[in-house]
Design a protein around this motif. Structure first.
Motif, PDB file in Angstrom:
ATOM      1  N   LYS A 181       0.631  -1.116  -0.655  1.00  0.00           N
ATOM      2  CA  LYS A 181       0.113  -0.380   0.136  1.00  0.00           C
ATOM      3  C   LYS A 181       0.814   1.298   0.175  1.00  0.00           C
ATOM      4  O   LYS A 181       0.312   2.299  -0.862  1.00  0.00           O
ATOM      5  CB  LYS A 181      -1.141  -0.251   1.045  1.00  0.00           C
ATOM      6  CG  LYS A 181      -2.301  -1.577   1.103  1.00  0.00           C
ATOM      7  CD  LYS A 181      -3.128  -0.924   2.334  1.00  0.00           C
ATOM      8  CE  LYS A 181      -3.044  -1.319   3.223  1.00  0.00           C
ATOM      9  NZ  LYS A 181      -4.302  -0.825   4.314  1.00  0.00           N
ATOM     10  N   ASP A 228       1.856   2.019  -3.416  1.00  0.00           N
ATOM     11  CA  ASP A 228       1.033   2.453  -4.490  1.00  0.00           C
ATOM     12  C   ASP A 228       0.538   3.632  -3.637  1.00  0.00           C
ATOM     13  O   ASP A 228       0.529   5.085  -4.792  1.00  0.00           O
ATOM     14  CB  ASP A 228      -0.357   2.223  -3.509  1.00  0.00           C
ATOM     15  CG  ASP A 228      -0.537   0.333  -4.697  1.00  0.00           C
ATOM     16  OD1 ASP A 228       0.395   0.399  -5.470  1.00  0.00           O
ATOM     17  OD2 ASP A 228      -1.109  -0.335  -3.709  1.00  0.00           O
ATOM     18  N   LYS A 229       0.763   3.930  -2.631  1.00  0.00           N
ATOM     19  CA  LYS A 229       0.301   5.459  -1.855  1.00  0.00           C
ATOM     20  C   LYS A 229       0.990   6.399  -2.390  1.00  0.00           C
ATOM     21  O   LYS A 229       1.152   7.746  -2.938  1.00  0.00           O
ATOM     22  CB  LYS A 229       0.534   5.545  -0.470  1.00  0.00           C
ATOM     23  CG  LYS A 229      -0.470   6.738   0.323  1.00  0.00           C
ATOM     24  CD  LYS A 229      -1.736   7.625  -0.241  1.00  0.00           C
ATOM     25  CE  LYS A 229      -2.294   6.485   0.572  1.00  0.00           C
ATOM     26  NZ  LYS A 229      -3.715   7.017  -0.190  1.00  0.00           N
ATOM     27  N   ARG A 246       3.065   6.528  -5.352  1.00  0.00           N
ATOM     28  CA  ARG A 246       3.054   6.664  -6.654  1.00  0.00           C
ATOM     29  C   ARG A 246       1.757   7.895  -6.610  1.00  0.00           C
ATOM     30  O   ARG A 246       1.432   8.647  -7.817  1.00  0.00           O
ATOM     31  CB  ARG A 246       1.959   5.643  -7.684  1.00  0.00           C
ATOM     32  CG  ARG A 246       3.511   4.555  -8.274  1.00  0.00           C
ATOM     33  CD  ARG A 246       3.021   3.578  -8.963  1.00  0.00           C
ATOM     34  NE  ARG A 246       1.595   2.837  -8.179  1.00  0.00           N
ATOM     35  CZ  ARG A 246       2.258   1.853  -7.886  1.00  0.00           C
ATOM     36  NH1 ARG A 246       3.184   1.175  -7.270  1.00  0.00           N
ATOM     37  NH2 ARG A 246       1.198   0.483  -7.329  1.00  0.00           N
ATOM     38  N   GLU A 247       0.487   7.611  -5.931  1.00  0.00           N
ATOM     39  CA  GLU A 247      -0.605   8.278  -6.516  1.00  0.00           C
ATOM     40  C   GLU A 247      -0.250   9.866  -5.079  1.00  0.00           C
ATOM     41  O   GLU A 247      -0.789  10.878  -5.886  1.00  0.00           O
ATOM     42  CB  GLU A 247      -1.529   8.029  -5.052  1.00  0.00           C
ATOM     43  CG  GLU A 247      -2.603   8.906  -4.781  1.00  0.00           C
ATOM     44  CD  GLU A 247      -3.470   9.049  -3.936  1.00  0.00           C
ATOM     45  OE1 GLU A 247      -4.252   9.420  -2.774  1.00  0.00           O
ATOM     46  OE2 GLU A 247      -3.471   6.603  -3.049  1.00  0.00           O
ATOM     47  N   THR A 283       2.164  11.503  -8.380  1.00  0.00           N
ATOM     48  CA  THR A 283       0.273  11.783  -9.312  1.00  0.00           C
ATOM     49  C   THR A 283       0.093  13.531  -9.134  1.00  0.00           C
ATOM     50  O   THR A 283      -0.597  14.892  -9.742  1.00  0.00           O
ATOM     51  CB  THR A 283      -0.061  10.682  -9.640  1.00  0.00           C
ATOM     52  OG1 THR A 283       0.219   9.858 -10.309  1.00  0.00           O
ATOM     53  CG2 THR A 283      -1.003  11.609 -10.751  1.00  0.00           C
ATOM     54  N   TRP A 284      -0.167  13.615  -7.730  1.00  0.00           N
ATOM     55  CA  TRP A 284      -0.904  14.816  -7.067  1.00  0.00           C
ATOM     56  C   TRP A 284      -0.074  15.692  -7.516  1.00  0.00           C
ATOM     57  O   TRP A 284      -0.238  16.727  -7.438  1.00  0.00           O
ATOM     58  CB  TRP A 284      -1.314  14.419  -5.551  1.00  0.00           C
ATOM     59  CG  TRP A 284      -1.451  15.614  -5.181  1.00  0.00           C
ATOM     60  CD1 TRP A 284      -2.765  16.105  -4.778  1.00  0.00           C
ATOM     61  CD2 TRP A 284      -1.212  16.272  -4.038  1.00  0.00           C
ATOM     62  NE1 TRP A 284      -2.641  17.145  -4.141  1.00  0.00           N
ATOM     63  CE2 TRP A 284      -1.752  17.620  -3.318  1.00  0.00           C
ATOM     64  CE3 TRP A 284       0.572  16.432  -3.851  1.00  0.00           C
ATOM     65  CZ2 TRP A 284      -0.767  18.535  -2.489  1.00  0.00           C
ATOM     66  CZ3 TRP A 284       1.442  16.406  -2.813  1.00  0.00           C
ATOM     67  CH2 TRP A 284       0.608  17.931  -2.442  1.00  0.00           C
ATOM     68  N   LEU A 299      -4.989  15.154 -13.988  1.00  0.00           N
ATOM     69  CA  LEU A 299      -6.121  14.821 -13.376  1.00  0.00           C
ATOM     70  C   LEU A 299      -6.615  16.211 -13.927  1.00  0.00           C
ATOM     71  O   LEU A 299      -8.203  15.886 -13.156  1.00  0.00           O
ATOM     72  CB  LEU A 299      -5.860  14.851 -11.925  1.00  0.00           C
ATOM     73  CG  LEU A 299      -4.955  14.052 -10.898  1.00  0.00           C
ATOM     74  CD1 LEU A 299      -5.364  14.051  -9.620  1.00  0.00           C
ATOM     75  CD2 LEU A 299      -5.096  12.343 -11.372  1.00  0.00           C
ATOM     76  N   GLU A 304      -0.122   7.018   3.532  1.00  0.00           N
ATOM     77  CA  GLU A 304       0.327   8.720   3.276  1.00  0.00           C
ATOM     78  C   GLU A 304       1.211   9.576   4.394  1.00  0.00           C
ATOM     79  O   GLU A 304       2.120  10.006   3.552  1.00  0.00           O
ATOM     80  CB  GLU A 304      -0.699   9.439   3.139  1.00  0.00           C
ATOM     81  CG  GLU A 304      -0.636  10.530   2.372  1.00  0.00           C
ATOM     82  CD  GLU A 304      -2.167  11.352   1.540  1.00  0.00           C
ATOM     83  OE1 GLU A 304      -2.268  12.033   1.031  1.00  0.00           O
ATOM     84  OE2 GLU A 304      -2.769  10.763   1.486  1.00  0.00           O
ATOM     85  N   SER A 322      -9.888  16.844  -1.830  1.00  0.00           N
ATOM     86  CA  SER A 322      -9.113  17.459  -1.971  1.00  0.00           C
ATOM     87  C   SER A 322     -10.173  19.195  -2.939  1.00  0.00           C
ATOM     88  O   SER A 322     -11.053  18.899  -2.743  1.00  0.00           O
ATOM     89  CB  SER A 322      -8.747  17.283  -3.660  1.00  0.00           C
ATOM     90  OG  SER A 322      -9.927  16.594  -4.212  1.00  0.00           O
ATOM     91  N   ARG A 372      -5.008  18.597  -0.225  1.00  0.00           N
ATOM     92  CA  ARG A 372      -5.557  16.853  -0.761  1.00  0.00           C
ATOM     93  C   ARG A 372      -5.477  16.966   1.332  1.00  0.00           C
ATOM     94  O   ARG A 372      -4.695  17.060   2.038  1.00  0.00           O
ATOM     95  CB  ARG A 372      -4.973  15.881  -0.966  1.00  0.00           C
ATOM     96  CG  ARG A 372      -3.232  15.971  -0.149  1.00  0.00           C
ATOM     97  CD  ARG A 372      -2.766  14.839  -1.709  1.00  0.00           C
ATOM     98  NE  ARG A 372      -2.885  13.902  -1.025  1.00  0.00           N
ATOM     99  CZ  ARG A 372      -3.339  12.701  -2.093  1.00  0.00           C
ATOM    100  NH1 ARG A 372      -3.149  12.577  -3.431  1.00  0.00           N
ATOM    101  NH2 ARG A 372      -3.274  11.384  -1.490  1.00  0.00           N
ATOM    102  N   SER A 406      -5.686  12.902   4.398  1.00  0.00           N
ATOM    103  CA  SER A 406      -5.621  11.909   4.246  1.00  0.00           C
ATOM    104  C   SER A 406      -6.708  10.974   4.939  1.00  0.00           C
ATOM    105  O   SER A 406      -7.826  11.709   4.759  1.00  0.00           O
ATOM    106  CB  SER A 406      -4.161  11.860   5.070  1.00  0.00           C
ATOM    107  OG  SER A 406      -4.536  12.163   5.969  1.00  0.00           O
TER     108      SER A 406
END
Length: 950
Positions: free
Chosen positions: A565, A568-569, A571-572, A575-576, A615, A795, A859, A865, A867
């Motif tokens: 996880k 994944d976080k 990468r997220e 991106t943000w 996005l 995160e 967001s 943003r 968590s």
């Protein structure tokens, strides 16, 4: 599961564990809990006794109650058996590593089904949970413990205290005494009818009463049988036996030379006020009657080691020193790490309970130190360690009268040197070379009949021999000599509990004795034993093995780590961070009259606040051109400088009115002590006064009051988290590190415990160690329930890992997976943490455009943003904004679902507020405050805690 109410048992005893717990519950009148039945069964053989205490509690109210029952046991005594009623039948507990037991317990309780657990906490204190107490229903617990009775001349004495007992609807007391020819004498009787009758080779006394309130104490003397063996055996494996040999020290014990200058170290921490001062003063009366002319250096120990005062005792007159002691003020935690040698001193007298809750003992005294205990809740092992290391004596005023205590203090220590013949004996306790008390029980493992042996002791430079006849040893079938042996071995190992941690754990688990490292647990469902890989008690073993066999090859317990996880976080977050957020100012449009035109304008306005980039959503070309032009203009301007302003959340408690007109910190502190008895268990009282003293500029008094929170309960992570937050805020980073390390020891299964410790390492400029903690945290496995509770913490961890790498160029980050690395500087970062499990606190940030970022709206148009929403654990929740726009930002919190607890007070929140996080200009401010429903500084239900201004 939301916690309901808390129970605390207050127990007192003379020598044995007090048998009658008094339950104190929140709102006692509205929700009384009745001890419906007490059944106490004690079996005595020589000077060995085993007691089984069974209690049934009745809840007459119409709501479920839950809580803790905490009780002390005498020196050297531990819990060796525990049972809880399951479906009306007592089920025996099994041993499990302490941290594992707590993890399983908390995982299962989230299903509203609590197991039973008993654990050892600081000192020689034990805690069990009583939950659920069903509405208009009962719960039953059973506790078993072994003890060695004290030797008084020609007899042994057994004490059982019923101090503070209330009327009990059903009461049963039974005492069995074996192998003594002479009738035992009852010196103090619980009801006047308690009397011994001979049955075979036993003396038995029993009473059954209804609606009975026992007298305060049962005191029985048991004559020694000179013709019976002093050695008893229990069969072990093969040709081995566990043995217990009672040995009298019938040789003269030499006295030490009298000291000309001594030091008295008086523990005046808050818990010091709970010691038996009368016994301590009586001891000093006797001491100075015997040492009539002596110089005394008098020092105070609390969270600091306070300056020494000098007194001269002449002709036994110590009135000036006595008056000083009588006027000592008790406050603060206890830090044995603050102890220091005092120059010129020949001997020390330390008066303390030995529980160091604000630092660790780090020194050995070069001169003899006599440690003196007068409270049953003492850490006997630490006090013994201090005495043994220095060549002094441990004096237990709980068990010794004044003259016996003085005799112990004056004598040269007696050492046990083993057996002269050196037969095939293993694991002797006490250890060879240990300081021992009179009389002595020697426990060990031996082969059958080893004949007549000789035990060797030394006093000073002289050796003494005492015969021990193993040829008359009696083999017993129904006495757990092995548990007595294990208990004694654990006591010896716990003198150095950190060094011997693994061995203590192994012995505790093998013999079912509760220790600092091992607890006993009862589970409700056989499938939970299977799932958590806990071997059940004998009556469930066949079913357990059948289920395990059927499930062979299948994972029985789902445990998860945070690593996948976290990838994944990361990468997220990348991106943000790479998304370009470019909202524009709202434009004024001409008014139109028809509805369709109004809708068109509204649609245009909505489009204008949608983000562009990876996005984003495609805008119409005209608006996009305007946005592009505005963005270029904005980028050409100098970046605005931000400023943090935190709001001091003031207490609205009634008691604060007593301090509002006081200016001097010393006057405030005096008023705090004066009023403390009215708010003794009120956590917010210490919290608020500590904050007030800090604002007045007195950091020392502020820290002393804050450290007192550690004295209100044993191993309470919620209290320690409150202390940790304020230590961090005020820059006491060394103590912050110690406190977070203790929490991690208690709760290694909590991701937040590891994170808190890592952050404390960063504050102490130890970034490499912090990075290692983060790495191990990501790889550590958690139960399903705890993993779900902490879902989303990745995160926050990713931001902090990369901040360490960015801020510390010399740190070795090679062991951090590259998939976790990202350069993520932000203009604004806010993180909130709270000190209570099963609590839901929400973070809200309102930007200059009036848009809220919260769990409801995760967001914002300008790129804010938030968590994951933590609704059950300790947090944390985090707000990030890569690029701030001009204007004012408000930070608020909302207490959405708070769990009240009588012991740890209202929920405490720590908010860490950052400007320019991880970009080289990083600035941090910290707010710490407690839940106060009346304290709403905004029009809505949220509390304003700070602002950013750009």
């Amino acid at each position: 599961m939301k916690r309901i109410i808390s129970l605390m048992a207050t127990l007192a005893f003379s020598i044995a564990f007090a048998q009658i717990p008094t339950l104190e519950v929140e709102n006692q009148k509205k929700h009384p809990v009745i001890l419906q039945e007490a059944k106490i069964d004690t079996k005595i053989l020589g000077n060995l006794a085993t007691t089984t205490a069974t209690y049934t509690f009745y809840n007459p109210s119409s709501r479920i109650l839950e809580g803790n029952l905490t009780f002390p046991l005498p020196e050297g005594v531990s819990v060796s058996g525990y049972a809880l009623d399951i479906n009306g039948k007592l089920r025996n507990a099994v041993p499990v590593p302490k941290e594992r037991a707590k993890e399983v317990f908390e995982s299962i309780e989230r299903r509203n089904v609590d197991p039973g657990i008993i654990e050892k906490v600081e000192g020689n204190n034990f805690r069990t949970r009583i939950y659920p107490l069903p509405e208009k229903g009962t719960r039953t617990i059973q506790i078993i413990y072994h003890q060695e009775l004290k030797n008084f001349a020609s007899d042994y004495q057994y004490f059982l205290s019923f101090a503070n007992a209330t009327t009990i609807p059903k009461f049963n007391l039974k005492v069995w005494i074996s192998e003594t020819a002479t009738v035992p004498k009852i010196l103090e009787n619980p009801d006047g009818n308690f009397a011994f009758q001979k049955q075979g080779n036993q003396w038995i006394a029993e009473i059954n009463k209804t609606d009975f309130r026992p007298n305060e104490i049962l005191k029985v003397t048991i004559p020694k049988n000179q013709n019976s063996s002093n050695v008893v055996l229990q069969k072990a494996s093969g040709d081995k036996f566990y043995f217990a040999a009672n040995v009298g020290l019938d040789f003269p014990v030499k006295e030490k030379a009298k000291s000309q200058k001594i030091a008295i170290i008086w523990d005046n921490s808050y818990s010091g006020s709970k010691r038996n001062r009368d016994k301590e003063l009586q001891f000093l009366d006797a001491y100075f009657a015997d040492n009539k002319n002596v110089s005394v250096s008098f020092s105070l120990l609390n969270n600091t080691f306070e300056k020494t005062e000098e007194f001269s005792i002449s002709q036994g007159n110590w009135s000036e020193l006595k008056n000083r002691i009588l006027n000592v003020k008790y406050d603060g935690g206890t830090d044995f790490g603050a102890l220091k040698e005092i120059s010129g001193v020949e001997e020390y007298l330390l008066f303390s309970d030995g529980i160091s809750n604000f630092g660790d003992l780090t020194m050995k005294f070069k001169k003899p130190l006599n440690s003196i205990s007068s409270t049953p809740t003492s850490d006997f092992n630490l006090l013994k360690l201090l005495a043994n290391q220095s060549g002094g004596n441990f004096i237990n005023l709980n068990e010794l009268d004044t003259q016996s205590a003085l005799k112990t203090c004056k004598r040269l220590p007696v050492l046990f040197l083993g057996f002269k013949e050196n037969p095939n004996m293993q694991e002797l306790f006490p250890n060879i070379g240990s300081v021992i008390s009179e009389p002595i029980n020697i426990f060990g493992i031996t082969t059958g009949n080893v004949g007549n042996l000789t035990a060797i002791f030394s006093v000073g430079n002289e050796k003494f021999e005492v015969p021990v006849d193993f040829s008359k040893a009696q083999q017993l079938e129904n006495w757990q000599i092995s548990q007595f042996w294990a208990q004694r071995k654990i006591n010896e190992l716990e003198l150095n509990s950190t060094q011997n941690r693994q061995e203590i754990k192994n012995i505790s688990e093998q013999f079912g004795v509760v220790s600092k490292n091992t607890s006993l647990i009862v589970l409700d469902d056989i499938n939970d034993y299977v799932r958590y890989k806990i071997t059940p008690p004998q009556e469930l073993l066949a079913d357990y093995q059948k289920i395990v066999s059927q499930n062979k090859g299948r994972v029985l317990e789902q445990r998860k780590n945070l690593l996948s996880k976290a990838f994944d976080k990361t990468r997220e977050l990348k991106t943000w961070w790479n998304t370009e957020f470019k909202p524009v100012e709202k434009k004024e449009y001409p008014r139109v009259s028809n509805q369709s035109a109004r809708d068109t304008v509204n649609n245009q306005r909505l489009e204008e606040v949608v983000v562009t980039g990876a996005l984003g959503i495609k805008r119409n070309s005209a608006v996009a051109r305007e946005v592009s032009s505005s963005a270029k203009l904005a980028e050409s301007e100098a970046k605005p400088k931000g400023k943090i302003t935190l709001v001091d959340v003031e207490s609205t408690a009634e008691y604060m009115k007593d301090f509002q007109n006081l200016q001097s910190a010393d006057v405030i502190y005096h008023k705090y002590l004066e009023n403390r008895s009215k708010h003794e268990k009120q956590v917010s009282y210490y919290f608020d006064v500590s904050k007030l003293l800090f604002k007045k500029g007195n950091k020392e008094l502020s820290l002393k009051v804050l450290s007192t929170l550690a004295e209100l309960d044993l191993e309470n992570e919620e209290l320690y988290k409150t202390i940790y937050y304020l230590l961090k805020q005020r820059g006491h980073y060394d103590k912050e590190l110690w406190i977070t390390q203790k929490i991690l020891e208690w709760r290694p299964f909590d991701a937040q415990s590891h994170r808190d410790y890592a952050l404390a390492l960063v504050d102490n400029k130890r970034p490499q160690e912090a990075l290692n903690i983060y790495k191990s945290l990501l790889y550590q496995e958690f139960t399903d329930e705890i993993s779900m509770r902490d879902n989303g913490i990745e995160e926050i961890l990713i931001m902090e890992i990369n901040n360490i790498l960015k801020q510390n160029k010399n740190v070795d980050g090679s062991k951090i997976d590259d998939r976790l690395k990202a350069d993520l500087p932000v203009d604004i970062r806010v993180v909130i943490n709270w000190n209570k499990d099963n609590t839901d606190i929400d973070l809200w940030v309102t930007d200059p455009k009036g848009e809220d970022c919260s769990y409801q709206h995760k967001s914002t148009a300008i790129g804010g943003r938030i968590s994951n929403d933590f609704t059950q654990g300790f947090g944390p929740e985090q707000f990030l904004l890569k690029k701030a726009v001009k204007g004012k930002y408000k930070i608020k919190t909302n207490f959405f679902g708070e769990r009240q607890n009588i012991l740890s007070g209202p929920t405490t929140i720590m908010a860490e507020v950052y400007l320019y996080y991880s970009d080289g200009r990083q600035e941090r401010k910290i707010a710490v405050f407690q839940s106060q429903k009346e304290n709403k500084q905004e029009d809505d239900s949220k509390i304003l805690i700070g602002e950013f201004e750009f």
